[in-house]
Design an enzyme around this catalytic site. Structure first.
Site, PDB file in Angstrom:
ATOM      1  CE  LYS A 189       6.268  -1.961   6.722  1.00 47.85           C
ATOM      2  NZ  LYS A 189       5.491  -3.212   6.748  1.00 47.85           N
ATOM      3  CD  GLU A 234      -1.212  -7.533   3.342  1.00 49.86           C
ATOM      4  OE1 GLU A 234      -0.956  -7.370   4.535  1.00 49.86           O
ATOM      5  OE2 GLU A 234      -0.465  -7.132   2.430  1.00 49.86           O
ATOM      6  CD  GLU A 278       8.587  -4.580   4.615  1.00 48.43           C
ATOM      7  OE1 GLU A 278       7.578  -4.389   3.911  1.00 48.43           O
ATOM      8  OE2 GLU A 278       9.729  -4.761   4.150  1.00 48.43           O
ATOM      9  CD  GLU A 416       9.779  -4.570  -2.261  1.00 46.95           C
ATOM     10  OE1 GLU A 416       8.752  -4.466  -1.554  1.00 46.95           O
ATOM     11  OE2 GLU A 416      10.923  -4.720  -1.779  1.00 46.95           O
TER      12      GLU A 416
END
Length: 431
Positions: A189, A234, A278, A416
């Site tokens: 990733k 986050e 992910e 996105e």
């Protein structure tokens, strides 16, 4: 007072004594309303969520450092400040007493510097208790001047947007190349970002941006440190009297505005193998980084779906008990860069970011937050954010990034990233 060591150098010791006083203060209305008008944008600081947090202004002390040792240098400087501080804290809650705000560049080789700021005035609130902190270098206890609600900020005028260093087409090409590398087995990733430049006809008041973000994104931490402004969903790490928590986000789907359809999308996100993969990488990277500092840890088996006004994320809240005296900044440094903003394996992902992004992220996607003299504090990841142009308060560069895995589609990732730019774009609007 400021200190600016060369990259990797030992920070100079602090010779001045910081004098700090915190007293209870009834706070009416929102914390952000106390940020004074006509204060330079890089001297306003904020860490606010759902009405609680701390805001500040002025500059009693500042520190800058860069390079691979930026976290270590900042920690050493802060310990030196705290060791010489004279503190009279009549409140004694997290966020009162001596506090610094900080933000750090994403990359070791960034041209940007890490910033620590000790404001001269702080107003805070936690669980119904509010306070005023005054900080100075005067050997006498600081004079307390009750802050007042400032005049309302004016919206930015004539805002125009232009592609930054990475256009949507450039971004799609970078994603396609990243997927090729992932399918070749080079890595699992990588998180790629792009930028968008907003320019107004006059200065952009950060108070306008902060208030708009706080009103519309109550599940985020609304931050401002040294000209970096945003609303992050986050939480990289919080350390609070031995309890360590971290919120991991990875896996995203754009909302449509139709509640019934969005519920169906949330269910599909929770079942998406691409997004679950992910997310698993991101959670594993956080748990592995925290483990050496913890005596026990709780990692939920499955993520939940966090609903924000513009997007939905797969989210996991990790909780742990501290096993050593590592500060919140030490923990943030050990977590950075997590797979949520870098990739897996970390070294390969960082190398590919440098190759494919063609821009300096600056402090975007780096740790941002605050810490007290005991090392407790909270650090988020500087997402959904913008950085003021040096010396130009009328221009701000916005950033957004996406996690790329084997199943990623370039055009979907462009969409996105556009969705993740919406919070800052909307905050700049005048309606």
């Amino acid at each position: 007072m400021s200190s600016n060591p060369a990259p990797g150098a030992e920070p100079s010791s602090v010779t001045a004594t910081v004098v700090v006083r915190s007293v209870p203060l009834p706070v009416e209305g929102g914390l952000l309303s106390y940020l004074p008008a006509d204060t330079p944008h890089d001297e306003l600081v904020s860490w606010v969520r759902r009405g609680d947090g701390i805001v500040g202004w002025g500059s009693a002390l500042t520190f800058e450092s860069s390079g691979p040792e930026r976290f270590r240098d900042a920690e050493a400087w802060w310990k030196s400040v705290a060791a010489r501080a004279v503190v009279r804290d009549e409140v004694a809650v997290p966020g009162s007493g001596l506090v610094c705000f900080g933000s750090f560049p994403f990359a070791d080789d960034s041209a940007e510097s890490a910033r620590l700021v000790v404001p001269s005035t702080i107003v805070g609130r936690r669980e119904g208790q509010s306070w005023l902190t005054t900080i100075s270098l005067d050997p006498q206890l600081p004079r307390l001047e009750t802050p007042v609600v400032a005049r309302e900020p004016e919206p930015p005028a004539d805002v125009a947007f232009a592609d930054g260093r990475v256009s949507p087409a450039d971004y799609a090409h970078a994603v396609a190349e990243a997927v090729t590398r992932i399918n070749a087995g080079d890595l699992d990733k990588v998180v790629l970002a792009r930028d968008l430049v907003a320019t107004a006809s006059g200065p952009i008041d950060p108070r306008w941006l902060l208030q708009r973000l706080a009103d519309r994104y109550e599940n985020t931490w609304v931050f401002s440190v040294a000209g970096l402004v945003g609303a992050t969903p986050e939480l990289l790490v919080r350390r609070d009297q031995g309890l360590i928590t971290s919120r991991v986000l990875a896996g995203t789907i754009r909302r449509t505005g139709d509640d019934e359809h969005d519920l169906a999308l949330a269910a599909s996100l929770a079942r998406s193998s691409k997004d679950l993969e992910e997310h698993e990488y991101a959670v594993r990277s956080v748990a592995d980084a925290l483990a050496p500092h913890c005596s026990s840890m709780n990692v939920p088996e499955s993520p939940f779906v966090l609903h924000l006004p513009n997007v939905m994320h797969l989210a996991t809240d990790v909780a742990a008990v501290s096993a050593d005296d590592a500060t919140s900044l030490t923990l943030a440094a050990s977590l950075h860069p997590s797979a949520a903003v870098g990739g897996t394996p970390t070294a390969a992902a960082i190398e590919l970011i440098a190759e494919l992004e063609h821009m300096d992220r600056g402090r975007y996607a780096g740790p941002v937050g605050w810490m007290d003299a005991r090392g407790d504090g909270a650090w988020g990841i500087a997402l959904r954010s913008g950085a003021y142009a040096p010396g130009d308060p009328s221009q701000i560069t916005l950033y957004a990034g996406c996690g790329i895995v084997a199943g990623s589609d370039p055009e979907s990732e462009v969409a996105e990233s556009s969705a993740k730019l919406i919070p800052m774009r909307d905050a700049l609007a005048s309606d």
